[in-house]
Design an enzyme around this catalytic site. Sequence first.
Site, PDB file in Angstrom:
ATOM      1  N   ARG A 154     -28.492  42.755-133.398  1.00 61.93           N
ATOM      2  CA  ARG A 154     -29.742  42.771-134.460  1.00 61.93           C
ATOM      3  C   ARG A 154     -30.449  44.440-134.824  1.00 61.93           C
ATOM      4  O   ARG A 154     -30.850  44.320-135.285  1.00 61.93           O
ATOM      5  CB  ARG A 154     -30.998  41.997-133.938  1.00 61.93           C
ATOM      6  CG  ARG A 154     -29.866  41.022-134.234  1.00 61.93           C
ATOM      7  CD  ARG A 154     -31.449  39.702-133.816  1.00 61.93           C
ATOM      8  NE  ARG A 154     -30.095  38.837-133.170  1.00 61.93           N
ATOM      9  CZ  ARG A 154     -30.320  38.595-131.954  1.00 61.93           C
ATOM     10  NH1 ARG A 154     -30.861  39.174-130.910  1.00 61.93           N
ATOM     11  NH2 ARG A 154     -29.261  37.435-131.543  1.00 61.93           N
ATOM     12  N   THR A 273     -34.908  34.292-121.223  1.00 60.97           N
ATOM     13  CA  THR A 273     -34.687  35.499-121.603  1.00 60.97           C
ATOM     14  C   THR A 273     -36.002  36.154-123.208  1.00 60.97           C
ATOM     15  O   THR A 273     -35.810  35.327-123.566  1.00 60.97           O
ATOM     16  CB  THR A 273     -32.944  35.574-121.573  1.00 60.97           C
ATOM     17  OG1 THR A 273     -32.874  34.366-122.737  1.00 60.97           O
ATOM     18  CG2 THR A 273     -32.027  35.290-120.184  1.00 60.97           C
ATOM     19  N   ASP A 338     -32.895  23.255-125.499  1.00 63.19           N
ATOM     20  CA  ASP A 338     -33.363  25.063-125.849  1.00 63.19           C
ATOM     21  C   ASP A 338     -33.712  25.550-127.247  1.00 63.19           C
ATOM     22  O   ASP A 338     -33.660  25.795-127.729  1.00 63.19           O
ATOM     23  CB  ASP A 338     -31.522  24.773-126.082  1.00 63.19           C
ATOM     24  CG  ASP A 338     -30.995  26.200-126.388  1.00 63.19           C
ATOM     25  OD1 ASP A 338     -31.696  27.236-125.895  1.00 63.19           O
ATOM     26  OD2 ASP A 338     -30.116  26.171-127.098  1.00 63.19           O
ATOM     27  N   CYS A 637     -13.722  24.832-124.541  1.00 65.77           N
ATOM     28  CA  CYS A 637     -13.390  25.395-125.721  1.00 65.77           C
ATOM     29  C   CYS A 637     -14.298  25.573-126.261  1.00 65.77           C
ATOM     30  O   CYS A 637     -14.390  25.786-127.547  1.00 65.77           O
ATOM     31  CB  CYS A 637     -12.278  24.593-126.401  1.00 65.77           C
ATOM     32  SG  CYS A 637     -10.853  24.842-125.076  1.00 65.77           S
TER      33      CYS A 637
END
Length: 729
Positions: A154, A273, A338, A637
Site C-alpha cells: 500500500r 493483526t 472476519d 485452491c
Amino acid sequence: MRATLATLLSFVIVASLTACGGDDETPPPVARERQAPPPPPGVEAVDDARLVAAGGEKESWLTYGRTYDEQRYSPLAQIDAENVAQLGLAFSYDTHTTRGLEATPIVVGGVIYTTGSWSIVYAVDAKTGKEIWRYDPQVPGEFGPKACCDVVNRGVAVYKGKVYVGALDGRLIALDAKTGIPAWEKLTVDQSKPYTVTMAPRVVKGKVIIGNGGAELGVRGYVSAYDAESGELVWRFYTVPGDPKQPQENPALDKALPTWTGDVWHQVGGGGTVWDAIAFDPELDLLYVGTGNGSPWSRHIRSPQGGDNLYVCSILALRPDTGELVWHYQTTPADTWDYTSTQHIMLADLEIGGAARKVLMQAPKNGFFYVLDRATGELISAEDYVEVTWATGIDKATGRPIEAPGADYRENSVVVRPSTLGGHNWQPMSFNPELGLVYIPANDIPWAFGVDEDFRHKPGQWNLGVSAKIASEMPRDIVSGRLIAWDPVGQKKVWEVPYPEAWNGGTLATAGGLVFQGTAHGTFAAYDAASGKKLWEMAAGTGVMAGPTSYELDGEQYVAVMAGWGGAFGLAGGDAAASAHELAGKNQNDGRLLVFKLGGTAQIPVTAAIAREVAAIAGDLDPEKVKLGTYAYHTWCWECHGIGGVAGGVLPDLRTSTLFFSDALEPIVFEGSLAAKGMPNLSAWVTKEDLELIRIYITAKRNELAAKQAGGAAPAPSTDAAPAAAGGR
Ligand code: CA
C-alpha cells in the site's frame, strides 16, 4: 458496458484535442529580478514539524492519508466541477506488474514515491513520469501464498532523507530517497510463520510504525516501532495474549487473557493483526491502530467457552513513545465473521449536539460506521452504512453490537451481510470538512458461514475454521458496490453512486468540490462532492482499487492513482470478480501509475489480450468424483484461483490454463516448480488422489465454460500465458 467503455475511449480522443496552448505573455520588467520559485523541498527536509503541518503543503502528499488525521482531503481547487470535463492523462508509468496495485503515491520534492506488486518501490518524476530509480527487494516467490489477499503493497513512508517500505516477506527496508539504495533493513517477523506485510508504514516522532498480516493462515498480531535513523526496535505491542502459561508482555495482555478460552487460539495464533490503519493525534499524543480478525475465524473453534477475545477487531489508542495501551474499543467482540477493524481510521473535529468533539471515525468490515471520542474511546454513535444482518444495532450504553438471532453459525449455516470482504475494506475513505461528508467505497456482498466440522490446524496453510464448501455454494451474481457520501454527525447517507461490481477504489476529496474514485470495471471517475453527480470518467485500462493522490507543480494540479486489479476479491471473488475484470477490458492486467491534469493528452498503452486455444481434454466425469473434486478444490485452491473454479482475473483461471492440463501439473503441485512465481509446493498436503479429483472438477468446470461459449465466441485467454515482463511475476 462495452458501449460505455467505447464512449469513454472516444471521449479520451476528444479530450486530447483540448490541450492548453503555451504561455506567450510578455514578462513584466521585474521578472528578471524575481528568482524562480524554489523547488519544493524533498525527502531530506521531511521532519516531524513538516509531517504535523502536512495539510498546508499543496505540492506534496507527505504521508499515506496525506495528513496524520488521514482525511485524504486535498486543498487544491484548480480542478473543479466547472472544468473537470477537460481532465486528461498527463502521463502514465508502467510498473511491469500484472498483480494487484494498492499503493497511495507519496509526493514530495517533485518526486512520486510509490510501490507495486511484490513490494517493488518506484521513484518517478512527478511532472514527466520519468523513472528516477526503482528498487526490487527480491521477495522470494514462496512468500506469495502466505499473502491471503494478493502480493500487494500500500505504499511507502518518507522521513529525513529515507523512504521506508514494508516488504511482503516481513522486512522493513529504509532506502536512500535520492538513489533507492538500502540504508538498512530489519526483519520484523518470524519468517517460519505465515506473516506478511502489505501496509504502508507511517513515521511518527522519529519512529517507523509497522504491523503485519496473516490471521487467515494463523499468526499472533502485533505492531512495532523502529527508530527511523538506526532501524533499532523501540517497542512492540502484541494485540492478543501469548502462551497462557508464560508471563504476558504487558499489563494490557494480562487483562486480555481471561477473555480467551481453550487452547486452539494459542496454537493457531489468535490473530488481531495490524495490517493497515494507523492515525496519529500529535496534540493528544495518541497513536491509533486497527486490529484484525480472530484466528481461526470461527469463535466456536477459537475460543469454545466464549469470551470477547481482546484485542481482536478493535481500535487501540497507544502512546507513540512506548506502545503503552491507553484505551481500546472492540467493534466486534468475539468476532466469528472476519470482521476486522483494520479499516481506515480517520480523525476529525466535529460539532455534535452543540459541542466540539475530537472524534475518530471508522467504517470497519462489520457494516457499522463508528464515531468515537478519540481522547477516551467512548462511543458517540454507530449506525449501519450498508445492509447488516449479523446484528440489529449497537447498544449505545455498552458500545456492544446486538447480535441477530441465527447469525452465530454454531448450529446452522447462515448467509450473513456484510461478507468477509467487508461492507468496506482497506480501500481508503476521504473527508470533505467543508461539506462534513465522508466518502466510503462500500461493498454489497453476502457470505455463507458454517463451522468446519473437520477443523485441524494446518501450519502455514489457511486455518479459518469455517466451511469453504458452504461458502462455495453462495450465489455470486448478487454482488455489487457503492460510493456512499456519509454524514458522520447525523449518521446518515446523503447520496450514493451504485456500481454493478464490488471492490471499487479508494477515494480522494478535494477543495475543488470533487470526489475522485477508480472503479472495479476499469475506469477513473470524478463526482460532485455535494450531490454525487458524475462529472467525468475515463478508461483506466484495468480495475482500480487504490486511493488517489493530488499535488500541485508549477501551478498545475495533478491527480495520481495506481491502476492494477487484484487483492482479496480479485483473487477469490470468482464470477463476480471475473466479470469486473472482463468489463475492465481483459488487457492482461498491466499495472500502471496514472497521472491526470487539465488538458492532459497522453494515452494508456493497451496490451492485446493473448487468446489461446484450449485443448480438448477427455475427462472422467463421474458425478461422485466431480463432487469430491469440488471439496478438494475448495480446500486447497480457491483462495488464489477463485470460488467455483472461476479466477478473478489476476491469477491463472485453471479452466483455461494449458499448464493445468499438461504434464507440468504434477511438478508444479508436488515439486514446487512454479514456487518462484508464488505457487506453493503442496506435497505435504495434497495427495495424488486429491489432485486427480481436482483435475476432474476443473475439467467439468472447463466443459461448462466451453458450453457457455459455444456459438462462435472467442476462446478465453489463458492468464498463465502472459509474457514474463521484467518484474511482472
Ligand atoms: Ca481477515
